[in-house]
Design an enzyme around this catalytic site. Structure first.
Site, PDB file in Angstrom:
ATOM      1  N   THR A 145      -6.858  11.478   0.154  1.00 21.77           N
ATOM      2  CA  THR A 145      -7.195  12.576  -0.760  1.00 21.77           C
ATOM      3  C   THR A 145      -6.259  12.652  -1.947  1.00 21.77           C
ATOM      4  O   THR A 145      -5.286  11.914  -2.017  1.00 21.77           O
ATOM      5  CB  THR A 145      -7.183  13.914  -0.006  1.00 21.77           C
ATOM      6  OG1 THR A 145      -5.947  14.031   0.666  1.00 21.77           O
ATOM      7  CG2 THR A 145      -8.318  13.966   0.971  1.00 21.77           C
ATOM      8  N   LYS A 148       4.290  -7.190   3.611  1.00 19.59           N
ATOM      9  CA  LYS A 148       4.030  -5.776   3.372  1.00 19.59           C
ATOM     10  C   LYS A 148       3.783  -5.129   4.735  1.00 19.59           C
ATOM     11  O   LYS A 148       3.370  -5.791   5.690  1.00 19.59           O
ATOM     12  CB  LYS A 148       2.834  -5.564   2.439  1.00 19.59           C
ATOM     13  CG  LYS A 148       1.478  -5.835   3.001  1.00 19.59           C
ATOM     14  CD  LYS A 148       0.826  -4.705   3.781  1.00 19.59           C
ATOM     15  CE  LYS A 148       0.919  -3.413   3.024  1.00 19.59           C
ATOM     16  NZ  LYS A 148       0.391  -2.309   3.899  1.00 19.59           N
ATOM     17  N   ASN A 203       0.167  10.639   6.111  1.00 20.88           N
ATOM     18  CA  ASN A 203      -1.034  10.315   6.871  1.00 20.88           C
ATOM     19  C   ASN A 203      -2.000  11.474   7.039  1.00 20.88           C
ATOM     20  O   ASN A 203      -3.118  11.291   7.508  1.00 20.88           O
ATOM     21  CB  ASN A 203      -0.643   9.720   8.222  1.00 20.88           C
ATOM     22  CG  ASN A 203      -0.082   8.335   8.021  1.00 20.88           C
ATOM     23  OD1 ASN A 203      -0.765   7.467   7.508  1.00 20.88           O
ATOM     24  ND2 ASN A 203       1.178   8.151   8.358  1.00 20.88           N
ATOM     25  N   THR A 255      -0.630  -2.964  10.492  1.00 23.65           N
ATOM     26  CA  THR A 255      -1.111  -3.347   9.167  1.00 23.65           C
ATOM     27  C   THR A 255       0.023  -3.986   8.464  1.00 23.65           C
ATOM     28  O   THR A 255       0.789  -3.344   7.763  1.00 23.65           O
ATOM     29  CB  THR A 255      -1.550  -2.202   8.270  1.00 23.65           C
ATOM     30  OG1 THR A 255      -2.711  -1.647   8.819  1.00 23.65           O
ATOM     31  CG2 THR A 255      -1.955  -2.713   6.883  1.00 23.65           C
ATOM     32  N   THR A 297       0.866  -1.194   0.000  1.00 23.58           N
ATOM     33  CA  THR A 297       0.000   0.000   0.000  1.00 23.58           C
ATOM     34  C   THR A 297       0.902   1.244   0.000  1.00 23.58           C
ATOM     35  O   THR A 297       1.349   1.655  -1.056  1.00 23.58           O
ATOM     36  CB  THR A 297      -0.974   0.010   1.202  1.00 23.58           C
ATOM     37  OG1 THR A 297      -0.239  -0.097   2.413  1.00 23.58           O
ATOM     38  CG2 THR A 297      -1.970  -1.127   1.096  1.00 23.58           C
ATOM     39  N   GLU A 339       6.326   4.427   7.221  1.00 22.27           N
ATOM     40  CA  GLU A 339       5.851   5.589   6.476  1.00 22.27           C
ATOM     41  C   GLU A 339       6.716   6.815   6.758  1.00 22.27           C
ATOM     42  O   GLU A 339       6.829   7.255   7.891  1.00 22.27           O
ATOM     43  CB  GLU A 339       4.382   5.856   6.794  1.00 22.27           C
ATOM     44  CG  GLU A 339       3.488   4.838   6.095  1.00 22.27           C
ATOM     45  CD  GLU A 339       2.027   4.956   6.464  1.00 22.27           C
ATOM     46  OE1 GLU A 339       1.206   4.356   5.755  1.00 22.27           O
ATOM     47  OE2 GLU A 339       1.710   5.630   7.449  1.00 22.27           O
TER      48      GLU A 339
END
EC number: 2.3.1.35
Lengths: 413, 413
Positions: free
Chosen positions: A413, A189, A408, A200, A163, A286
């Site tokens: 969006t 992942k 994040n 996740t 992702t 991230e």
């Protein structure tokens, strides 16, 4: 149902016989395709398949809110066998009510039919946005497509399950067991919403070893505990997490159980692959620019050592200091202090890389610039010696950066 | 030792008789000066003093690693009385070994001598960088200086105790008790390293009410639980935190105890001041642009409601989504799920401001733009209805921004 599996499998000419991750072991095949859950052209559907039956084990999110596929897969692996895994990215199929469970079952059924195996031999997983229904027709079409492209390389599979990850994550290890060479491989992942106890993250391990079911389960859960459960990116756990292992016995070794003399070597290979994937997840956190490894030694027991290491690796203030290459060891000490583990600060020592900064309740005189320099590389190591006992544990995390906030603050969006 | 306190106190002409925070109640005096712990000219030493003896209570950090002043102050308040508080910012006097404890005692003694009270009547607190020895001569000189400037306004005191805070934090409330008007006031600091169970926060409440010691203690701890212990900025708690209340009885009311008919009104005033300060701390979280209020209703008990509310308010992913004005309610649901509190997702509902987004296990259809608009103001409210019982709790936090990373990536440099 046709159980003569593999009749749809075509191998791409010239493709390597073994992949680098989930197809590193003999007899496993994978594919990754684009089915339209994510943007056009982005791989978003992965399929993993074993040419023969497998014993299997799984570890699942402990979040009270669980995505629909988690329950379906837990049910499938409950009998200790699996043969295939179907995964989509872009949509987590979580917070989707009864309709979401139906979608997960449709996904499972589509893979079973495409591969000619029983429905209960298929695990499913979904990762991505929460709270939107899965476009299940697209996923079904993608599964059919992927089944026709199964091969021994797993690069497309590794990419299809990502992702916000920036890199695919594959690892493998080989080990001699009762005179045979067996391979353990895995593809994972995970990038955000990662925290001890399965963020996740998805991980799919395979091995061509022949392994007794209960021993495989115990070995796998122990390895998960020492790897994926010691990674933290942002303190959030997710509803979608799962880790699976499938063992198909293709290497023809004498079956392994807990009493076999080579059992420790096999367990070490499983743990090695899990740790390598866990480190890859932390490194790809991230927005991360650095992998942070926290080692706690001299603890009274491993559980305490792990809690202390995870507390330091998970501290927002430690993570921001690492990003700023500021050896602010007070924050590390502080995170040890609120970990919930009792210890004597007067006996503890802290080291940033090569520089000891704290011992016996007070700072060890050192050059700030030298300590800061220990944080300048892509991997930062913080070591803690407690002086309370003989146990140790390692946890992995990453720095907290502007990139994390950017990713994040605008994911949907 | 001269117990005729106040002989050094000079009031600045024209100064307001009451301040907005810790000197809002009658008979309390404060000052803030610059003594050189922080940069030249920055206020960094605060002194708070009561003209008469006080009963007192305190709450202290639960971090296993505690700053030297915490233990000294806990000892001072153990007998339920205090008369003065000396605070410095810029240096936390934590991880400073036995020398640090000696420094904290010197600070305490300096204040006792300057104010003509017993050493055991003085609380001390320090906030700032961890692991560096306090420049105690500067602090001692600052205390002498401040003692000569004590007045009824507490603006300089409120400023002197700040670190990365951007605003002073003061609150007060008045209440009629047994025919007398009593005032409860408070001044606090806190911005980073804030988490439930006392982050780096200091709070000093005062009241001119006459209050029985044990009742004051119980009332204060309950108010702390419902205010400061429900604020989270970044998940870190600090070694330096403490909250104190001093009650000097200057209003001449009939002493309050748990059985007094006006006890609930007094307790409500204490809680109101604590909550107002707690909200101010959350709103001023490091780098924050928004105050986030999370209300959980319909829980089986208040403890569960608080754990759920704190989990949502503390989630990095929720905080980043609020910064991005993205009503990503899946992350809120997710944070409820990993809070450790069991609940039935199928009975839960989530509301962002005026827009219900989730109910009965699945999304409530809504316009994303309308939901996002609920996050556009300076205060964001997330409400959760569990349908499990009658209890509720509120937690406060803030958004996660580029500013947080900037502040904490370079705090010492």
């Amino acid at each position: 149902m046709n159980k003569d599996s593999g009749q749809r499998i075509k191998f791409a000419p010239g493709e390597a016989l073994r992949g680098k991750g989930a197809t590193a072991a003999e007899g496993f095949f994978a594919a990754g395709v684009s089915c339209g859950v994510r943007r056009a052209g982005e791989l978003d559907l992965g399929l993993l398949f074993s040419g023969g039956p497998c014993v299997a084990a799984g570890a699942f999110t402990r979040n009270a809110f669980r995505g629909a596929p988690v329950g379906v897969t837990e049910e499938a692996v409950a009998d200790g066998t699996l043969r295939a895994v179907a995964v989509n990215s872009g949509n987590a199929n979580a917070a989707t009510g009864a309709g979401g469970v139906e979608d997960a079952r449709r996904m499972q059924t589509a893979a079973a039919e495409a591969l000619g195996v029983e429905v209960g031999e298929v695990a499913v997983a979904s990762t991505g946005v929460i709270g939107e229904r899965l476009p299940v027709e697209k996923v079904e079409a993608g599964i059919l497509d992927a089944a026709g492209r199964l091969g021994a390389g797993d690069d497309a599979f590794a990419e299809a399950i990502l992702t916000t990850d920036t890199r695919p994550k594959q690892a493998s290890a080989t080990v001699r067991v009762a005179g045979k060479t067996v391979t353990v491989g895995g593809t994972a992942k995970g990038s955000g919403m990662i925290h001890p106890n399965m963020g996740t993250m998805l991980a799919f391990l395979t091995t061509d070893a022949s392994v007794e079911r209960e021993y495989l389960n115990r070995t796998f859960l122990a390895a998960v505990e020492r790897s994926f459960n010691r990674v933290t990116v942002d303190g959030d756990t997710s509803p979608s997490d799962l880790a699976l292992v499938l063992a198909n016995g293709a290497s023809g070794n004498e079956p392994l159980d807990a009493d076999h003399p080579d059992a420790p070597a096999f367990a070490a290979a499983v743990e090695k692959v899990c740790v390598e994937l866990a480190r890859a997840i932390a490194r790809d956190g991230e927005g991360a620019t650095k992998l942070v490894t926290v080692v706690v030694r001299g603890a009274a027991d491993e559980k305490s050592a792990a809690a202390l290491a995870k507390s330091v690796a998970g501290s927002s203030l430690v993570k921001a200091a690492v990003f700023g290459e500021d050896a602010n060891w007070g924050r590390a000490l502080n995170a040890l202090g609120y970990s919930g583990v009792a210890f004597d600060v007067g006996k503890a020592a802290i080291r940033f890389g090569e520089v000891e900064v704290f011992r016996g309740g007070e700072p060890v005189p050192h050059e700030t610039a030298e300590a800061n320099a220990q944080l300048s590389g892509e991997e930062v190591v913080i070591e803690v010696e407690l002086g309370e006992g003989e146990s140790e544990a390692t946890a992995w995390g990453c720095d907290l950066t502007y990139g994390y906030v950017e990713i994040n603050g605008s994911y949907r969006t």
